[in-house]
Design an enzyme around this catalytic site. Structure first.
Site, short mmCIF file in Angstrom:
data_model
loop_
_atom_site.label_atom_id
_atom_site.label_comp_id
_atom_site.label_asym_id
_atom_site.label_seq_id
_atom_site.Cartn_x
_atom_site.Cartn_y
_atom_site.Cartn_z
N HIS B 182 43.15 29.94 31.15
CA HIS B 182 43.77 31.26 31.03
C HIS B 182 44.65 31.20 29.79
O HIS B 182 45.58 30.41 29.74
CB HIS B 182 44.60 31.56 32.28
CG HIS B 182 45.61 32.65 32.09
ND1 HIS B 182 45.27 33.99 32.13
CD2 HIS B 182 46.94 32.62 31.82
CE1 HIS B 182 46.36 34.72 31.91
NE2 HIS B 182 47.39 33.91 31.72
N HIS B 235 38.61 35.16 31.46
CA HIS B 235 38.92 36.59 31.33
C HIS B 235 39.43 37.01 29.94
O HIS B 235 40.53 37.52 29.80
CB HIS B 235 39.82 37.12 32.46
CG HIS B 235 41.08 36.35 32.77
ND1 HIS B 235 41.63 36.33 34.02
CD2 HIS B 235 41.90 35.62 31.99
CE1 HIS B 235 42.73 35.62 34.01
NE2 HIS B 235 42.91 35.18 32.78
N ASN B 281 46.71 40.52 34.73
CA ASN B 281 47.00 39.52 33.71
C ASN B 281 45.71 38.81 33.36
O ASN B 281 45.15 38.13 34.21
CB ASN B 281 48.03 38.50 34.24
CG ASN B 281 48.47 37.54 33.14
OD1 ASN B 281 48.20 37.77 31.96
ND2 ASN B 281 49.12 36.46 33.53
N ASP B 308 37.23 37.92 38.70
CA ASP B 308 38.67 37.70 38.52
C ASP B 308 39.44 38.18 39.75
O ASP B 308 40.56 38.69 39.65
CB ASP B 308 39.17 38.41 37.26
CG ASP B 308 40.42 37.74 36.68
OD1 ASP B 308 40.77 36.66 37.17
OD2 ASP B 308 41.02 38.31 35.75
#
Lengths: 326, 428
Positions: B182, B235, B281, B308
């Site tokens: 991330h 993501h 996020n 996600d």
């Protein structure tokens, strides 16, 4: 050929070195390697007798910036056997703690006219720096991650006396290669003497440019020690098992610790070596460290004195022939 | 029991099938698949006439937060796998942000055992990159890999220390598993509430610049070059980061990335009105970023789409926007979102299946993503065009907050098989 400089009846001669100092194995010619091993082997056979007093009247200073009882005592015994007087300076009581630079220390020592300085330092290259500021011959007793020539020589002597040769042996050096001066010196020495040296290590404990040094590298213990005649384990500092280089002692022992199951991958009569001090249960299982059939670890310590005698003597002889000394 | 799915529109990215055909299932595996008609229908115990509906490999959702153990009030393994089964997800790949964190083999062993007892979709696990997900000390990657971890992930956290990331990448190369990151520079995102820009300015919310993602992706790509690691950006949401991945791929680095449906279908304007279901996020980005995501999905820069799924509950979201928890339920909207992307002509059906099934399976080196003979029979059968409205109150997941709530969507799942077992059959 240099392999047999002597027979049993005539002792091999003291060795003349190509350089005033013994700072490392890198660049040492194969003939010198053989001569040092032959001379040391002769000393090893006659450790209980007074064989030579080639250092009589000379002053040897053990200058240790890093603690090492094993190496310091070994140099001290070797020097005394050759008749020298020995002075031990350890960093704890020295003026280095008061802020003196290495070069200042060298200048001060130089004024006392020692013949040979045995230097152990935590910084790579410190013995080279000292050699530029001091008249005495310098022998590197381990500098940082760089070299530990007498350790490599004693390892080679141990191997040679056990196997009768070094050429053609397959030797795995396992563990923390990045931080090991023993690994580097042994690569030059054992490789120079014709052994096939491999490194077995977690990828995080291998120098990134290791591929350029022409050594085979393995990340799997069993694959790396497969068919090896010698499995040399290196010490892993405990601070390297706290998650920065390797996750934990638990994982390290599981993946890279030597135990009897993993050892089965090695050649049937493979021998275990370790420069000491050992972390039992981390890089080596006690069961095999203490197995006299498989372990050369105690032999290594014994060969330490003989090798250091040969090296100290060689430096003295070289200084004499060069017209140096006092 | 041998089952034949016939008269189906077969989508198999591996075999490049995109036409009417059949799939035969036997003993948990695909026994035969092809275009046209099966050679002999008499061999089968059960024949399902798909009447032209699609048959494709089941979805492999490579980014799912399970919350179990530790946060079962948000989601349990049971509710998660049930939600997955009803949504065409046949493989769930779960992040390690549980309590205890999945940072050792014991937790992996225990969760794998529980999942096998629950049944339904397959559960795969990522091991944490660092101990306790704290970002300082390497976790026991080697032992977790032995226990079956399919990759190593930082979960919802980002590793700020470049040296630790370098070491992790170097260490992970020994096990040939990807590092899933991330990407967020905490200094830049500190205190941020939504994407930085005109909307944030108007709403008086603190902005998170795209640079917070881009800088981290660029740092990691440099480290991947240095360490030759397998590296995957999770993501991805910004045009700049997608560009960085595009360049890394062109250079031949082993870099991949995924995105999630909100970044392809929504933008920062959704935050107008302060609906906290849109607090995610990474944050919903600008329209330019959204278009870059669509572009990346089409040109192969973005390898995969994952749900996600990040369980949150009503209380976490009943807060002023900036104080609400980030995240939303996603596992049950992955399939309808994919169908919307196909219906909008953003993706072909083949690409949609490749992105949400074949590619994630390949990145993680796990089964699934294919209808080839001999592979495990993880298969879904669906009507792509039936209209529906996404209703979060009907979610089987315990987390019933979705940024797509009330939105029209496409698609209707008729059957879902995992290892040849029927795990879902539509009521009508």
């Amino acid at each position: 050929m240099p392999m047999t400089v002597s027979d049993k009846n005539t002792p091999p001669p003291a060795v003349h070195l190509p350089s005033q100092h013994l700072l490392g194995i890198e660049g040492m010619d194969v003939l010198t390697m053989h001569r040092l091993l032959d001379r040391a082997s002769y000393f090893a056979d006659n450790l209980s007798q007074e064989v030579a007093q080639t250092l009589k009247g000379q002053t040897i200073v053990n200058l240790f910036f890093e603690n090492s009882t094993r190496t310091r005592v070994s140099f001290e015994v070797a020097a005394k056997k050759l008749g020298a007087s020995v002075l031990n300076i350890s960093v704890a009581g020295s003026s280095v703690k008061k802020g003196e630079t290495l070069v200042d220390t060298a200048t001060t020592l130089n004024a006392m006219h020692p013949d040979i300085l045995v230097v152990r330092h935590h910084a790579s290259g410190a013995p080279q720096l000292l050699s530029q500021h001091i008249d005495a011959a310098i022998i590197n007793a381990g500098d940082g991650r760089h070299e530990h020539p007498t350790q490599a020589l004693l390892d080679a002597l141990t191997i040679k006396r056990r196997f009768g040769r070094i050429e053609g042996l397959r030797i795995a050096i396992c563990g923390d290669i990045t931080n090991s001066r023993v690994a580097r010196s042994n690569l030059y020495l054992l490789g120079g003497l014709g052994a096939e040296v491999r490194f077995v290590s977690p990828s995080t404990l291998l120098p990134p440019a290791i591929g350029d040094m022409g050594v085979a590298v393995f990340h799997d213990m069993e694959e790396g020690i497969k068919d090896c005649d010698i499995v040399m384990m290196l010490r892993l500092q405990t601070e390297r098992m706290e998650g920065r280089e390797t996750p934990s002692q638990h994982e390290y022992f599981n993946l890279f610790g030597l135990n009897s199951e993993k050892l089965e991958a090695a050649a049937p009569k493979a021998m275990i070596m370790h420069p000491g001090p050992m972390n039992r249960g981390v890089e080596i299982d006690s069961e095999i460290a203490d197995d006299h059939e498989r372990s050369l670890i105690h032999k290594q310590v014994e060969m330490g004195v003989a090798i250091r005698m040969a090296c100290l003597e060689a430096l003295a002889v070289t200084a004499q022939q060069n017209g140096g000394g006092k | 029991m041998k089952t034949l799915l016939k008269n189906a529109h077969i989508i198999c990215p591996v075999q490049n099938f995109d036409a009417l055909g059949y799939v035969g299932i036997d003993e948990g595996h695909i026994q035969a698949s092809g275009l046209g008609n099966a050679k002999s229908e008499a061999d089968y115990d059960k024949i399902i006439d798909c009447a032209g509906q699609y048959v494709a490999p089941g979805l492999v959702d490579m980014r799912v937060q399970s919350a179990d153990p530790g946060f079962e009030h948000l989601e349990s393994l049971e509710t998660l796998l049930k939600a997955a089964s009803a949504s065409g997800v046949t493989s769930v790949v779960s992040l390690p942000d549980t309590n205890p964190v999945i940072d050792n083999r014991t937790v992996i062993d225990s969760l794998s055992l529980r999942a096998s007892q629950i049944g339904g979709p397959r559960l795969y696990l990522y091991g944490a990159l660092t101990q306790g997900q704290k970002g300082h000390q390497m976790a026991e990657l080697g032992l977790m890999a032995e226990a079956g971890a399919v990759g190593f992930a930082s979960g919802a956290h980002a590793i700020q220390d470049s040296l630790i990331m370098r070491r992790l990448m170097t260490y992970a190369t020994m096990f040939d598993k990807p590092i899933i990151h991330h990407c967020e520079d905490y200094q830049l995102s500190d205190g941020g509430e939504m994407n930085e820009g005109e909307t944030a300015t108007r709403l008086g919310l603190i902005g998170i610049p795209a640079a917070a993602e881009i800088i981290m992706v660029q740092r990691d790509i440099e480290l991947a070059r240095l360490t030759k690691a397998r590296y995957h950006v999770a993501h991805i949401s910004t045009a700049g980061a997608i560009d960085a991945v595009r360049r890394a791929k062109a250079e031949g680095l082993d870099v991949t990335c995924d995105t999630a449906p909100p970044y392809a279908l929504l933008n920062e304007h959704a935050v107008n009105g302060f609906n906290t279901a849109f607090r995610l996020n990474p944050p919903l980005r600008s329209e330019g970023d959204r278009l870059a995501v669509l572009q990346g999905l089409n040109d192969g820069t973005i390898d995969a789409i994952a749900s996600d799924h990040a369980p949150v509950n009503r209380d976490d979201k009943a807060q002023p926007f900036g104080q609400a928890s980030c995240g939303a339920s996603g596992i049950e909207t992955l399939f309808p979102n994919l169908m919307s992307l196909v219906a909008n002509d953003n993706l072909s059906m083949m690409s949609a299946i490749r992105l949400a099934s074949t590619a994630p399976a390949r990145i993680l080196g796990i089964g699934g993503g294919s209808l080839e003979t001999g592979t495990a029979a993880d298969v879904i059968c669906f009507d792509a065009t039936r209209a529906a409205i996404i209703d979060q109150s009907k979610f089987l997941s315990r987390s019933r907050i979705s940024p797509f709530h009330g939105q029209p969507a496409q698609g209707h799942l008729s059957y879902s098989f995992v290892g040849g077992q029927l795990v879902h059959q539509a009521a009508n």
